[in-house]
Design a protein around this motif. Structure first.
Motif, PDB file in Angstrom:
ATOM      1  N   PRO A 101      -9.892  -7.761   5.662  1.00 44.22           N
ATOM      2  CA  PRO A 101      -8.466  -7.490   5.954  1.00 44.22           C
ATOM      3  C   PRO A 101      -7.907  -8.309   7.121  1.00 44.22           C
ATOM      4  O   PRO A 101      -7.694  -7.790   8.216  1.00 44.22           O
ATOM      5  N   PHE A 102      -7.638  -9.586   6.864  1.00 50.66           N
ATOM      6  CA  PHE A 102      -7.076 -10.469   7.874  1.00 50.66           C
ATOM      7  C   PHE A 102      -5.555 -10.576   7.774  1.00 50.66           C
ATOM      8  O   PHE A 102      -4.929 -11.182   8.618  1.00 50.66           O
ATOM      9  N   PHE A 103      -4.982 -10.028   6.719  1.00 47.56           N
ATOM     10  CA  PHE A 103      -3.555 -10.214   6.463  1.00 47.56           C
ATOM     11  C   PHE A 103      -2.770  -8.925   6.690  1.00 47.56           C
ATOM     12  O   PHE A 103      -3.249  -7.830   6.382  1.00 47.56           O
ATOM     13  N   ALA A 104      -1.561  -9.074   7.237  1.00 42.06           N
ATOM     14  CA  ALA A 104      -0.677  -7.933   7.480  1.00 42.06           C
ATOM     15  C   ALA A 104       0.278  -7.793   6.298  1.00 42.06           C
ATOM     16  O   ALA A 104       0.905  -8.761   5.885  1.00 42.06           O
ATOM     17  N   GLN A 105       0.375  -6.574   5.789  1.00 44.43           N
ATOM     18  CA  GLN A 105       1.273  -6.299   4.661  1.00 44.43           C
ATOM     19  C   GLN A 105       2.188  -5.137   5.030  1.00 44.43           C
ATOM     20  O   GLN A 105       1.718  -4.059   5.372  1.00 44.43           O
ATOM     21  N   GLU A 106       3.483  -5.395   4.954  1.00 43.97           N
ATOM     22  CA  GLU A 106       4.463  -4.364   5.291  1.00 43.97           C
ATOM     23  C   GLU A 106       4.818  -3.563   4.044  1.00 43.97           C
ATOM     24  O   GLU A 106       4.929  -4.118   2.952  1.00 43.97           O
ATOM     25  N   SER A 118      -5.709  -8.617  -1.984  1.00 38.51           N
ATOM     26  CA  SER A 118      -4.833  -7.451  -2.079  1.00 38.51           C
ATOM     27  C   SER A 118      -3.433  -7.698  -1.548  1.00 38.51           C
ATOM     28  O   SER A 118      -2.584  -6.814  -1.623  1.00 38.51           O
ATOM     29  N   LEU A 119      -3.204  -8.878  -0.994  1.00 31.25           N
ATOM     30  CA  LEU A 119      -1.921  -9.162  -0.352  1.00 31.25           C
ATOM     31  C   LEU A 119      -0.776  -9.128  -1.373  1.00 31.25           C
ATOM     32  O   LEU A 119      -0.829  -9.772  -2.410  1.00 31.25           O
ATOM     33  N   ALA A 120       0.260  -8.337  -1.061  1.00 26.81           N
ATOM     34  CA  ALA A 120       1.441  -8.225  -1.921  1.00 26.81           C
ATOM     35  C   ALA A 120       2.660  -8.110  -1.022  1.00 26.81           C
ATOM     36  O   ALA A 120       2.550  -7.897   0.184  1.00 26.81           O
ATOM     37  N   GLY A 121       3.829  -8.244  -1.596  1.00 26.22           N
ATOM     38  CA  GLY A 121       5.047  -8.076  -0.811  1.00 26.22           C
ATOM     39  C   GLY A 121       5.377  -9.269   0.065  1.00 26.22           C
ATOM     40  O   GLY A 121       6.176  -9.147   0.989  1.00 26.22           O
ATOM     41  N   VAL A 122       4.755 -10.410  -0.201  1.00 23.24           N
ATOM     42  CA  VAL A 122       5.093 -11.637   0.527  1.00 23.24           C
ATOM     43  C   VAL A 122       5.618 -12.642  -0.493  1.00 23.24           C
ATOM     44  O   VAL A 122       5.472 -12.454  -1.700  1.00 23.24           O
ATOM     45  N   VAL A 124       6.035 -15.648  -3.001  1.00 24.25           N
ATOM     46  CA  VAL A 124       5.081 -16.270  -3.919  1.00 24.25           C
ATOM     47  C   VAL A 124       4.566 -17.582  -3.331  1.00 24.25           C
ATOM     48  O   VAL A 124       3.378 -17.905  -3.444  1.00 24.25           O
ATOM     49  N   PHE A 125       5.462 -18.315  -2.672  1.00 22.24           N
ATOM     50  CA  PHE A 125       5.071 -19.595  -2.069  1.00 22.24           C
ATOM     51  C   PHE A 125       3.984 -19.380  -1.015  1.00 22.24           C
ATOM     52  O   PHE A 125       2.985 -20.099  -0.987  1.00 22.24           O
ATOM     53  N   LEU A 126       4.174 -18.388  -0.132  1.00 26.47           N
ATOM     54  CA  LEU A 126       3.205 -18.136   0.936  1.00 26.47           C
ATOM     55  C   LEU A 126       1.856 -17.745   0.361  1.00 26.47           C
ATOM     56  O   LEU A 126       0.816 -18.262   0.782  1.00 26.47           O
ATOM     57  N   LYS A 127       1.874 -16.848  -0.622  1.00 28.37           N
ATOM     58  CA  LYS A 127       0.605 -16.407  -1.209  1.00 28.37           C
ATOM     59  C   LYS A 127      -0.100 -17.563  -1.915  1.00 28.37           C
ATOM     60  O   LYS A 127      -1.315 -17.750  -1.761  1.00 28.37           O
ATOM     61  N   ALA A 128       0.661 -18.383  -2.660  1.00 25.79           N
ATOM     62  CA  ALA A 128       0.063 -19.521  -3.367  1.00 25.79           C
ATOM     63  C   ALA A 128      -0.504 -20.532  -2.372  1.00 25.79           C
ATOM     64  O   ALA A 128      -1.593 -21.083  -2.574  1.00 25.79           O
ATOM     65  N   ALA A 129       0.225 -20.765  -1.275  1.00 25.74           N
ATOM     66  CA  ALA A 129      -0.245 -21.714  -0.256  1.00 25.74           C
ATOM     67  C   ALA A 129      -1.515 -21.194   0.416  1.00 25.74           C
ATOM     68  O   ALA A 129      -2.446 -21.970   0.686  1.00 25.74           O
ATOM     69  N   CYS A 130      -1.558 -19.892   0.706  1.00 26.40           N
ATOM     70  CA  CYS A 130      -2.763 -19.291   1.306  1.00 26.40           C
ATOM     71  C   CYS A 130      -3.964 -19.451   0.379  1.00 26.40           C
ATOM     72  O   CYS A 130      -5.064 -19.801   0.824  1.00 26.40           O
ATOM     73  N   TRP A 131      -3.751 -19.187  -0.899  1.00 23.85           N
ATOM     74  CA  TRP A 131      -4.825 -19.368  -1.876  1.00 23.85           C
ATOM     75  C   TRP A 131      -5.262 -20.829  -1.935  1.00 23.85           C
ATOM     76  O   TRP A 131      -6.452 -21.117  -1.971  1.00 23.85           O
ATOM     77  N   ALA A 132      -4.292 -21.737  -1.940  1.00 21.57           N
ATOM     78  CA  ALA A 132      -4.614 -23.168  -2.064  1.00 21.57           C
ATOM     79  C   ALA A 132      -5.465 -23.660  -0.899  1.00 21.57           C
ATOM     80  O   ALA A 132      -6.484 -24.339  -1.107  1.00 21.57           O
ATOM     81  N   ARG A 178       3.355 -15.631   9.710  1.00 22.36           N
ATOM     82  CA  ARG A 178       3.195 -14.495  10.630  1.00 22.36           C
ATOM     83  C   ARG A 178       1.963 -13.648  10.270  1.00 22.36           C
ATOM     84  O   ARG A 178       2.048 -12.440  10.087  1.00 22.36           O
ATOM     85  N   GLN A 179       0.841 -14.343  10.176  1.00 19.23           N
ATOM     86  CA  GLN A 179      -0.453 -13.694   9.916  1.00 19.23           C
ATOM     87  C   GLN A 179      -1.383 -14.023  11.085  1.00 19.23           C
ATOM     88  O   GLN A 179      -2.216 -14.918  11.013  1.00 19.23           O
ATOM     89  N   PRO A 180      -1.227 -13.298  12.219  1.00 21.63           N
ATOM     90  CA  PRO A 180      -1.947 -13.685  13.447  1.00 21.63           C
ATOM     91  C   PRO A 180      -3.468 -13.596  13.363  1.00 21.63           C
ATOM     92  O   PRO A 180      -4.171 -14.421  13.941  1.00 21.63           O
ATOM     93  N   TYR A 181      -3.987 -12.590  12.638  1.00 21.05           N
ATOM     94  CA  TYR A 181      -5.447 -12.444  12.583  1.00 21.05           C
ATOM     95  C   TYR A 181      -6.077 -13.584  11.781  1.00 21.05           C
ATOM     96  O   TYR A 181      -7.089 -14.166  12.197  1.00 21.05           O
ATOM     97  N   ALA A 182      -5.475 -13.910  10.655  1.00 24.35           N
ATOM     98  CA  ALA A 182      -5.984 -15.023   9.850  1.00 24.35           C
ATOM     99  C   ALA A 182      -5.850 -16.335  10.623  1.00 24.35           C
ATOM    100  O   ALA A 182      -6.755 -17.180  10.602  1.00 24.35           O
ATOM    101  N   ALA A 183      -4.721 -16.497  11.344  1.00 24.66           N
ATOM    102  CA  ALA A 183      -4.507 -17.716  12.134  1.00 24.66           C
ATOM    103  C   ALA A 183      -5.561 -17.835  13.231  1.00 24.66           C
ATOM    104  O   ALA A 183      -6.111 -18.922  13.455  1.00 24.66           O
ATOM    105  N   ALA A 184      -5.856 -16.730  13.918  1.00 18.68           N
ATOM    106  CA  ALA A 184      -6.857 -16.754  14.998  1.00 18.68           C
ATOM    107  C   ALA A 184      -8.246 -17.066  14.447  1.00 18.68           C
ATOM    108  O   ALA A 184      -9.015 -17.843  15.038  1.00 18.68           O
ATOM    109  N   TYR A 185      -8.573 -16.472  13.299  1.00 17.10           N
ATOM    110  CA  TYR A 185      -9.865 -16.698  12.640  1.00 17.10           C
ATOM    111  C   TYR A 185     -10.036 -18.183  12.316  1.00 17.10           C
ATOM    112  O   TYR A 185     -11.053 -18.799  12.648  1.00 17.10           O
TER     113      TYR A 185
END
Length: 201
Positions: A101-106, A118-122, A124-132, A178-185
């Motif tokens: 669980p590195f991602f924040a979901q509102e 499990s990331l949802a509510g963001v 489509v571009f952000l999720k696709a870029a994260c996957w890529a 705006r995903q600080p934990y994933a960015a720090a990791y």
């Protein structure tokens, strides 16, 4: 007398062809040919095998300057292998973004920590870029680990650039998203790679 001349002389004294010597040392005939023509130098392990086979010392095979050059090349190769191993393992470790669980979901006025799967509510571009970037880094990591002994110039020049480029893009993407934990990791990985790059042979 240089190493290549000594090796040729020792082989001929035993009445062996290059192919026969290669079989005795468990190397290719091309390797023996390169050593004897002065176009290549054996590794430390191969030198030990040659010295043992001909009942001579490594000092007798190599001049002081050749020995220093070989030791330096061997040290540089060990550093490259270590760097490749660390880069590869760090890049493969990005797969943890999929499960931890590195991602924040509102949602419903609260923020939950979720994995990339499990990331949802963001957007489509952000999720696709994260996957890529995640899949790209894992793929580069697997290739780095699998091709540690590859000597192709293209791969040697591009593997570090690919790893660092994808890592940097991933950090920037997580900051923008705006995903600080994933960015720090991912930033921690980038710092480790940068420190290893400063020690590049």
């Amino acid at each position: 007398m240089e190493f290549n001349e000594k090796l040729q002389q020792l082989r001929k004294q035993r009445g062996l062809t290059q192919e026969e010597l290669a079989e005795m040392l468990y190397v290719s005939r091309t390797a023996v040919s390169k050593w004897e023509s002065g176009r290549g130098t054996p590794s430390i392990d191969s030198l030990k095998a040659i010295a043992t086979f001909f009942h001579v010392t490594i000092d007798q095979l190599l001049s002081g300057e050749e020995l220093l050059t070989l030791a330096q090349e061997d040290r540089q190769q060990s550093q490259r292998h270590l760097r490749d191993l660390v880069y590869g393992l760090l890049d493969v470790s990005c797969a943890l973004l999929l499960f931890l669980p590195f991602f924040a979901q509102e949602g419903n006025g609260t923020v939950r920590a979720v994995s990339l799967l499990s990331l949802a509510g963001v957007s489509v571009f952000l999720k696709a870029a994260c996957w890529a970037v995640t899949v790209g880094m894992v793929a580069v990591g697997l290739m780095t680990l699998a091709l540690q002994n590859c000597s192709k110039a293209f791969w040697l020049c591009s593997k570090d650039v690919l790893s660092l480029g994808l890592n940097t893009a991933a950090v920037l993407l997580m900051i923008i998203g705006r995903q600080p934990y994933a960015a720090a990791y991912l930033f921690a990985f980038l710092v480790i790679k940068g420190l290893l790059l400063l020690k590049k042979p």
